[in-house]
Design an enzyme around this catalytic site. Structure first.
Site, PDB file in Angstrom:
ATOM      1  N   HIS A 168       0.887  -1.181   0.000  1.00 39.24           N
ATOM      2  CA  HIS A 168       0.000   0.000   0.000  1.00 39.24           C
ATOM      3  C   HIS A 168       0.921   1.227   0.000  1.00 39.24           C
ATOM      4  CE1 HIS A 168      -3.409   2.462   0.633  1.00 39.24           C
ATOM      5  NE2 HIS A 168      -3.831   2.064   1.813  1.00 39.24           N
ATOM      6  N   ASP A 221       2.845   5.668  -7.033  1.00 37.55           N
ATOM      7  CA  ASP A 221       4.129   5.581  -6.339  1.00 37.55           C
ATOM      8  C   ASP A 221       5.324   5.485  -7.270  1.00 37.55           C
ATOM      9  OD1 ASP A 221       3.276   5.741  -3.720  1.00 37.55           O
ATOM     10  OD2 ASP A 221       2.586   3.667  -3.761  1.00 37.55           O
ATOM     11  N   HIS A 268      -2.371  -1.986  -9.960  1.00 41.01           N
ATOM     12  CA  HIS A 268      -3.316  -1.407  -8.999  1.00 41.01           C
ATOM     13  C   HIS A 268      -4.567  -2.266  -8.988  1.00 41.01           C
ATOM     14  CE1 HIS A 268      -5.749   1.555  -6.893  1.00 41.01           C
ATOM     15  NE2 HIS A 268      -4.604   2.083  -6.528  1.00 41.01           N
TER      16      HIS A 268
HETATM   17  N1  CMC Z   1       4.765  -6.622 -10.806  1.00 43.64           N
HETATM   18  C1  CMC Z   1       4.632  -7.808 -11.446  1.00 43.64           C
HETATM   19  N2  CMC Z   1       3.467  -8.464 -11.581  1.00 43.64           N
HETATM   20  C2  CMC Z   1       2.383  -7.908 -11.034  1.00 43.64           C
HETATM   21  C3  CMC Z   1       2.439  -6.680 -10.354  1.00 43.64           C
HETATM   22  C4  CMC Z   1       3.689  -6.032 -10.253  1.00 43.64           C
HETATM   23  N3  CMC Z   1       3.804  -4.870  -9.618  1.00 43.64           N
HETATM   24  N4  CMC Z   1       1.203  -6.357  -9.911  1.00 43.64           N
HETATM   25  C5  CMC Z   1       0.394  -7.342 -10.288  1.00 43.64           C
HETATM   26  N5  CMC Z   1       1.114  -8.287 -10.989  1.00 43.64           N
HETATM   27  C6  CMC Z   1       0.583  -9.488 -11.630  1.00 43.64           C
HETATM   28  C7  CMC Z   1       0.204 -10.550 -10.615  1.00 43.64           C
HETATM   29  O1  CMC Z   1       1.274 -11.427 -10.365  1.00 43.64           O
HETATM   30  C8  CMC Z   1      -0.942 -11.208 -11.308  1.00 43.64           C
HETATM   31  O2  CMC Z   1      -0.421 -12.057 -12.314  1.00 43.64           O
HETATM   32  P1  CMC Z   1      -1.145 -13.500 -12.600  1.00 43.64           P
HETATM   33  O3  CMC Z   1      -2.556 -13.166 -12.984  1.00 43.64           O
HETATM   34  O4  CMC Z   1      -0.333 -14.114 -13.688  1.00 43.64           O
HETATM   35  O5  CMC Z   1      -1.067 -14.244 -11.307  1.00 43.64           O
HETATM   36  C9  CMC Z   1      -1.654 -10.088 -12.050  1.00 43.64           C
HETATM   37  O6  CMC Z   1      -0.635  -9.115 -12.287  1.00 43.64           O
HETATM   38  C10 CMC Z   1      -2.801  -9.481 -11.282  1.00 43.64           C
HETATM   39  O7  CMC Z   1      -2.304  -8.981 -10.058  1.00 43.64           O
HETATM   40  P2  CMC Z   1      -3.006  -9.123  -8.650  1.00 43.64           P
HETATM   41  O8  CMC Z   1      -1.967  -9.479  -7.629  1.00 43.64           O
HETATM   42  O9  CMC Z   1      -4.217  -9.988  -8.770  1.00 43.64           O
HETATM   43  O10 CMC Z   1      -3.478  -7.635  -8.428  1.00 43.64           O
HETATM   44  P3  CMC Z   1      -4.014  -7.046  -7.081  1.00 43.64           P
HETATM   45  O11 CMC Z   1      -5.144  -6.157  -7.454  1.00 43.64           O
HETATM   46  O12 CMC Z   1      -4.314  -8.102  -6.060  1.00 43.64           O
HETATM   47  O13 CMC Z   1      -2.772  -6.231  -6.541  1.00 43.64           O
HETATM   48  C11 CMC Z   1      -1.257  -4.462  -6.117  1.00 43.64           C
HETATM   49  C12 CMC Z   1      -2.628  -4.836  -6.675  1.00 43.64           C
HETATM   50  C13 CMC Z   1      -1.114  -2.945  -6.113  1.00 43.64           C
HETATM   51  C14 CMC Z   1      -1.128  -4.980  -4.657  1.00 43.64           C
HETATM   52  C15 CMC Z   1      -0.178  -5.133  -7.005  1.00 43.64           C
HETATM   53  O14 CMC Z   1      -0.296  -4.657  -8.327  1.00 43.64           O
HETATM   54  C16 CMC Z   1       1.230  -4.889  -6.477  1.00 43.64           C
HETATM   55  O15 CMC Z   1       1.682  -5.619  -5.594  1.00 43.64           O
HETATM   56  N6  CMC Z   1       1.935  -3.834  -7.016  1.00 43.64           N
HETATM   57  C17 CMC Z   1       3.257  -3.499  -6.520  1.00 43.64           C
HETATM   58  C18 CMC Z   1       3.132  -2.689  -5.224  1.00 43.64           C
HETATM   59  C19 CMC Z   1       2.655  -1.281  -5.480  1.00 43.64           C
HETATM   60  O16 CMC Z   1       3.160  -0.577  -6.365  1.00 43.64           O
HETATM   61  N7  CMC Z   1       1.716  -0.819  -4.638  1.00 43.64           N
HETATM   62  C20 CMC Z   1       1.208   0.541  -4.704  1.00 43.64           C
HETATM   63  C21 CMC Z   1      -0.240   0.578  -5.075  1.00 43.64           C
HETATM   64  S1  CMC Z   1      -0.773   2.243  -5.470  1.00 43.64           S
HETATM   65  C22 CMC Z   1      -0.632   3.112  -3.991  1.00 43.64           C
HETATM   66  C23 CMC Z   1      -1.624   2.706  -2.975  1.00 43.64           C
HETATM   67  O17 CMC Z   1      -2.830   2.754  -3.240  1.00 43.64           O
HETATM   68  O18 CMC Z   1      -1.189   2.359  -1.877  1.00 43.64           O
END
Ligand code: CMC
Length: 443
Positions: free
Chosen positions: A282, A377, A321
């Site tokens: 987050h 971010d 996201h």
């Molecule tokens: N790098 C590589 N792969 C990713 C990433 C990433 N940053 N984010 C998502 N994926 C992949 C994930 O592995 C999944 O692949 P598959 O379908 O093959 O398993 C697919 O994309 C869908 O991702 P998800 O994990 O289902 O997405 P989510 O909605 O649960 O997670 C998130 C959202 C923000 C936690 C995630 O994108 C992430 O961990 N990003 C990196 C951390 C980050 O930058 N966070 C800041 C968010 S914005 C500020 C805030 O609101 O706090």
């Protein structure tokens, strides 16, 4: 109307009914459930039972992927189109014309202030920036290397003990003054946490400075010399605060609402939000982005790094996201301010790596097919670094900004007659009917 479309609407006559018809194949019974705002009420599923003693059907939604927990008039996001709107105003307009304190007023009061209202609001916040001297002693108790998010979370929770009257959450005046105190004191607490870590004396708020300039002064002022930050840096910081002010039902806001639903005071509820924001998935992500850019080190290392991401050895921090499946509009605005800030502070080699990393990722099938774009971010850390904000303070600034949104959401929640104490259901997967075995008889 074609038969398939008519059936999808639950009618063969073509007349539209805003209901959902469910047939339970366990019993053969059919139920008709109202649809309002493209949603069904989960509680309406409870009538679906196999027998009268049955608890009724639950909806199972770990991580709330498809569950609305409230009705809200504060922030609207269209994640597919990359749109963010606060109280009807686009984030682009607010960043261009407004200030953080005006946006805070907008979020909390629901409308833009008149000149008199804004002056009064800014005055109130400016004159509540001081904290009780005992808070300084409390801060001094932390280890020299304590993370400032831990210090901020603890000191905001501690503020609740200085303002026990804030428990009277049915008194609008108390809620107003708590909101003012939280927005006013958050930068003071944050700057004290920083000065503690670097061993410098705390700098008291300067009521002649704007909200962002005062924060920079409390962070960086040395001795008696007047502190005059470049107005372009002050504006960039103010825009970053606007961009982080609210983001509807994200993890930390949900934490504030959930804890606030117990009718605890707002300081305690917001301390819970700070805890949620601390996590690397987050608010902690901007810190992680800079660490990632440092590790990549130079542009030539980007392909190997991206290969590691695709092999799931790590995440591309600052990308992806839960809601945006398009470019995060906040990232687009930040990108513009990076150049303004670096024009004052000088080039940061990490920008070159970040720009090239974004270019290569957006051209790569792995990221394209998953709709992974830069989020807020990705570039914010570069601005913070140019402002000489240490990495562990970046999430702290996010918390300062989000305080306005947390308060607005908390107020909306406690005034919403539909809300009750938050209490999710579970699907129990453990054993039942075990017989207790005394300790000396266990194998
Ligand atoms: N790098 C590589 N792969 C990713 C990433 C990433 N940053 N984010 C998502 N994926 C992949 C994930 O592995 C999944 O692949 P598959 O379908 O093959 O398993 C697919 O994309 C869908 O991702 P998800 O994990 O289902 O997405 P989510 O909605 O649960 O997670 C998130 C959202 C923000 C936690 C995630 O994108 C992430 O961990 N990003 C990196 C951390 C980050 O930058 N966070 C800041 C968010 S914005 C500020 C805030 O609101 O706090």
């Amino acid at each position: 109307m074609p038969l398939e479309s008519a059936q999808a609407l639950g009618t063969t006559s073509g007349e539209r009914r805003d209901t959902l018809t469910i047939t339970d194949n366990r019993t053969g019974k059919t139920y008709e459930i109202p649809i309002t705002d493209d949603s069904i009420r989960a509680i309406d599923l409870r009538q679906i039972k196999v027998n009268p003693d049955d608890f009724g059907l639950l909806s199972y939604d770990p991580a709330y992927l498809n569950t609305a927990s409230c009705r809200s008039a504060i922030t609207y996001i269209d994640g597919d189109r990359g749109i963010l709107v606060h109280r009807g105003y686009s984030i682009e307009q607010l960043c261009e014309h407004s200030t953080y304190l005006e946006v805070a007023y907008l979020l909390i009061h629901g409308h833009l202030p008149t000149r008199t209202q804004l002056d009064q609001w800014v005055h109130e916040i400016t004159y509540h920036t001081f904290v009780h001297e005992n808070i300084k002693k409390f801060m001094e108790g932390f280890r020299y290397d304590a993370h400032p998010m831990g210090m901020l979370m603890a000191s905001v929770a501690a503020l609740s003990t200085f303002y026990p009257e804030s428990k009277r959450i049915d008194d609008p005046w108390q809620n107003h003054i708590s909101a003012v105190r939280l927005i006013a004191k958050m930068p003071t607490l944050a700057a004290f946490a920083y000065r503690h870590a670097v061993g410098l004396p705390y700098v008291y708020p300067n009521n002649d400075l704007s909200y962002p300039a005062n924060f920079l002064s409390m962070m960086f002022k040395i001795g008696d010399a007047p502190y005059e930050p470049d107005p372009r840096l002050v504006r960039a910081l103010d825009v970053l605060l606007i961009l982080h002010a609210d983001h509807e039902q994200n993890a930390s806001t949900s934490a504030v609402r959930s804890v606030g639903s117990t009718h605890v005071d707002p300081f305690s509820a917001i301390a819970a939000g700070i805890g949620a924001l601390y996590g690397p998935l987050h608010g902690g992500a901007n810190e992680q982005v800079l660490q990632m850019l440092n590790r990549i080190g130079k542009v030539e290392n980007i392909p190997a790094f991206l290969q590691g991401v695709k092999e799931r050895r790590e995440l591309l921090m600052g990308f992806g996201h839960r809601v945006y499946k398009n470019y995060d509009p906040r990232a687009r605005i930040i990108r513009k301010y990076v150049d303004d800030v670096l024009a004052v502070t000088g080039m940061n080699p990490k920008l070159e790596i970040a720009v090239e990393l974004e270019r290569q990722a957006l051209a790569d099938e792995y990221f394209v097919s998953r709709k992974l774009f830069p989020n807020v971010d990705f570039y914010s850390g570069i601005i913070y670094e140019a402002l000489k904000i240490p990495t562990d303070m970046m999430t702290v600034i996010f918390a300062i900004a989000r305080t306005a949104g947390w308060i607005a959401q908390w107020l909306e929640m406690i005034n919403d007659p539909e809300q009750k104490i938050s209490r999710p259901r579970q699907i129990y997967t453990g054993p039942l009917n075990l017989t207790y075995v005394p300790l000396d008889q266990r194998g």
